[in-house]
Design an enzyme around this catalytic site. Structure first.
Site, mmCIF file in Angstrom:
data_model
loop_
_atom_site.group_PDB
_atom_site.id
_atom_site.type_symbol
_atom_site.label_atom_id
_atom_site.label_comp_id
_atom_site.label_asym_id
_atom_site.label_seq_id
_atom_site.Cartn_x
_atom_site.Cartn_y
_atom_site.Cartn_z
ATOM 1 N N PHE A 22 -5.578 -4.489 -7.264
ATOM 2 C CA PHE A 22 -5.685 -3.389 -8.211
ATOM 3 C C PHE A 22 -4.339 -2.686 -8.305
ATOM 4 O O PHE A 22 -3.670 -2.492 -7.276
ATOM 5 C CB PHE A 22 -6.750 -2.389 -7.741
ATOM 6 C CG PHE A 22 -8.077 -2.547 -8.423
ATOM 7 C CD1 PHE A 22 -8.379 -1.808 -9.548
ATOM 8 C CD2 PHE A 22 -9.026 -3.422 -7.925
ATOM 9 C CE1 PHE A 22 -9.607 -1.935 -10.187
ATOM 10 C CE2 PHE A 22 -10.256 -3.561 -8.551
ATOM 11 C CZ PHE A 22 -10.546 -2.816 -9.688
ATOM 12 N N HIS A 62 -16.593 2.923 0.755
ATOM 13 C CA HIS A 62 -15.693 2.722 -0.381
ATOM 14 C C HIS A 62 -16.072 3.611 -1.565
ATOM 15 O O HIS A 62 -15.206 4.074 -2.306
ATOM 16 C CB HIS A 62 -15.721 1.250 -0.784
ATOM 17 C CG HIS A 62 -14.869 0.906 -1.951
ATOM 18 N ND1 HIS A 62 -13.553 1.299 -2.059
ATOM 19 C CD2 HIS A 62 -15.144 0.184 -3.094
ATOM 20 C CE1 HIS A 62 -13.046 0.844 -3.192
ATOM 21 N NE2 HIS A 62 -13.989 0.173 -3.838
#
Length: 214
Positions: A22, A62
């Site tokens: 990412f 997360h």
């Protein structure tokens, strides 16, 4: 007579310095701390990486500040019968109609969805396909405990709300991302994709394999 071992499919992405991440995430890096030579009998390296590099399992931590780390998550969801479903070229959100033909009686508790013809292991794909939140809801209603996808996220890359991750959180499912399903036919398999016992981490790399059912 000895029966041949069931076939294995390695569905893990390669991990190295060029592995896509990412934008802004920590890429893989490795340095040698010791090398074989006079006075040193071994090679020893140090690595730095985001736990989301390559094929990985997300922890509740997360997407939930009060969620468990990956080392505290039970392993049952990451091993057992699964179904691979092809939804190649579908998106940007995988809706129920995209997978419904493969949702039959006896659906295993783990579902992996292939969206790419060839998974881009060498580049970042900002247009990745993701799950529609209602697709996750309907899979959970059918007893699914783990969902996996061959993209970097079960949510769109630019999502700020992470609606599918929030369904995972609320329904108590587990998730695998960045699977490589290019060579895997649709059908049922045994999944083995155990995360490391990283006691404070928000995810873990996995070496994911599928084993043919006898």
């Amino acid at each position: 007579m000895t029966l041949p071992s069931p076939r294995l499919w390695d569905i893990s992405a390669p991990v190295h310095a060029a592995s896509p991440v990412f934008p802004g995430d920590t890429a893989y890096a490795q340095q040698w701390c010791a090398t074989i030579g006079p006075g040193c009998p071994v090679n020893v390296s140090a690595i730095t990486l985001s736990p989301h590099v390559g094929t990985h399992a997300d922890a509740p931590l997360h997407y939930d500040p009060a969620g468990d780390s990956i080392g505290a998550v039970g392993l049952d969801a990451f091993i057992g019968p699964c179904r691979v479903i092809h939804a190649i070229g579908r998106g940007p959100l995988i809706g129920w109609d995209d997978i419904a033909p493969a949702i039959t009686a006896g659906l295993p508790a783990r579902v992996l969805v292939r969206t790419y013809e060839r998974m881009p292991v060498d580049r970042w794909d900002g247009q990745l396909a993701a799950f529609a939140p209602e697709t996750i809801e309907r899979l959970a209603d059918r007893g699914v405990v783990l969902v996996g996808i061959d993209t970097a996220s079960i949510d769109p890359a630019d999502s700020k709300q992470l609606l599918s991750h929030q369904v995972i959180r609320r329904r108590g499912l587990r998730v695998l991302e960045n699977l490589v399903l290019d060579e895997v036919p649709e059908g049922d398999y045994e999944l083995i994709a155990l995360p490391l016992k990283l006691t404070t981490a928000d995810a873990s790399p996995v070496r994911a394999v599928l084993r043919a059912l006898r």
